[in-house]
Design an enzyme around this catalytic site. Structure first.
Site, PDB file in Angstrom:
ATOM      1  CE  LYS A  49      -1.217   0.629  -3.447  1.00 12.75           C
ATOM      2  NZ  LYS A  49      -2.633   0.949  -3.735  1.00 12.75           N
TER       3      LYS A  49
ATOM      4  CB  ALA B  46      -1.359  10.991 -11.440  1.00 11.94           C
TER       5      ALA B  46
ATOM      6  CB  THR C 202      -0.989  -0.036   1.187  1.00 13.20           C
ATOM      7  OG1 THR C 202      -1.912   1.047   1.048  1.00 13.20           O
ATOM      8  CG2 THR C 202      -0.275   0.042   2.525  1.00 13.20           C
TER       9      THR C 202
ATOM     10  CG  ASP D 248      -4.723  -0.832  -5.768  1.00 13.95           C
ATOM     11  OD1 ASP D 248      -5.340  -1.377  -4.835  1.00 13.95           O
ATOM     12  OD2 ASP D 248      -3.621  -0.279  -5.615  1.00 13.95           O
TER      13      ASP D 248
ATOM     14  N   GLY E 219       0.366   5.699  -7.204  1.00 15.40           N
ATOM     15  CA  GLY E 219       0.291   4.259  -7.434  1.00 15.40           C
ATOM     16  C   GLY E 219      -1.124   3.760  -7.621  1.00 15.40           C
TER      17      GLY E 219
END
Length: 269
Positions: free
Chosen positions: A77, A139, A73, A114, A141
């Site tokens: 990433k 913009a 997280t 995700d 991960g």
């Protein structure tokens, strides 16, 4: 085993979710309940790693024989791509990974769920992204992965980030594949869906990522922050009469994807 509490033994397989911070992560409670329901002898624990210590933490876990997988997280990433032996096409296009697994040959494979989880969550709530105008704020991960999946689902996407160069770079990277359907701007933007894909909202003192008062009354406001559930953004949007969509849906709709990725799928016992 069908109880809600998992008995940890010497043969229990280990998984970790890595972030900075980790206090907000919801994956351990959701995944461990799922492990118990399926009778899977595994446990997922949070692991706090600062950016400076990320490589040491990941390499240590990768070299631990009974660790089978990692969830990743914020803010790691993108950085974990350099710690994988193999990176999926989705993770390459998203420029980030949120899951890593140990392959049978010992190599570590990275993927990103995700975006797929996010789109599945939208559809489950009745918000089909195909043909919709989406304003994506963030913009990084998660935002990059969500952008890929929204575009793959047929949305028209406009990206905004406090770092305008990052938003423009993401749009330019995705434009050749999704020609004419991805743009970047400073915002605000008229849209059917307005999405916060930043960490803003995790802390009480955070500013709003955008002002819902500037949106049309038909706009659905979406937040990917999971804790708190009703972020300041969503509370503000509701006060202005806008429909909202909560962050937990993105993770909830990744659980089956994680089970498949880690080879833990199967019917409940």
């Amino acid at each position: 085993m069908t109880s809600e509490h998992q008995l940890i033994t010497g043969s229990t397989r280990l998984f970790a979710v890595i972030g900075d911070p980790v206090e907000q992560v919801q994956a351990p409670s959701m995944m461990n309940a799922l492990f118990a329901r399926l009778g899977v002898d595994a446990v997922l624990v949070p692991a706090h790693a600062t950016p400076a210590r990320l490589a040491a933490v990941v390499r240590g876990l990768q070299s631990t024989g009974n660790v089978d997988g990692l969830l990743i997280t914020v803010p790691h990433k993108k950085a974990v791509l350099d710690l994988a032996d193999e990176v999926s096409p989705t993770a390459v296009l998203s420029d980030g990974a949120n899951a890593m697994r140990r392959a049978p040959d010992g190599r570590w494979q990275a993927d990103n769920f995700d975006g797929e989880g996010f789109v599945r969550g939208l559809r489950a709530a009745g918000h089909e992204p195909a043909g919709r105008r989406v304003w994506l704020v963030g913009a990084g991960g998660a935002g990059s992965a969500i952008a890929v999946s929204l575009l793959s689902a047929g949305a028209e996407l406009t990206i905004t980030d406090l770092d305008e160069h990052r938003a423009r770079t993401l749009a330019e990277r995705l434009s050749p594949r999704f020609r004419g359907r991805v743009h970047s701007t400073a915002g605000p933007v008229a849209a059917d869906l307005a999405v916060n894909a930043t960490p803003l909202g995790m802390r009480p003192e955070d500013p709003l990522p955008f002002d819902p008062a500037l949106l049309a009354g038909s706009t659905v406001v979406v937040d990917i922050v999971m804790k708190p559930r009703r972020t300041a953004l969503l509370r503000t949007a509701e006060r202005h009469g806008l429909e909202v969509h909560y962050g937990a849906a993105m993770l909830a709709h990744q659980l089956d994807l994680y089970l498949d990725f880690f080879g833990l799928g199967g019917p409940p016992s």
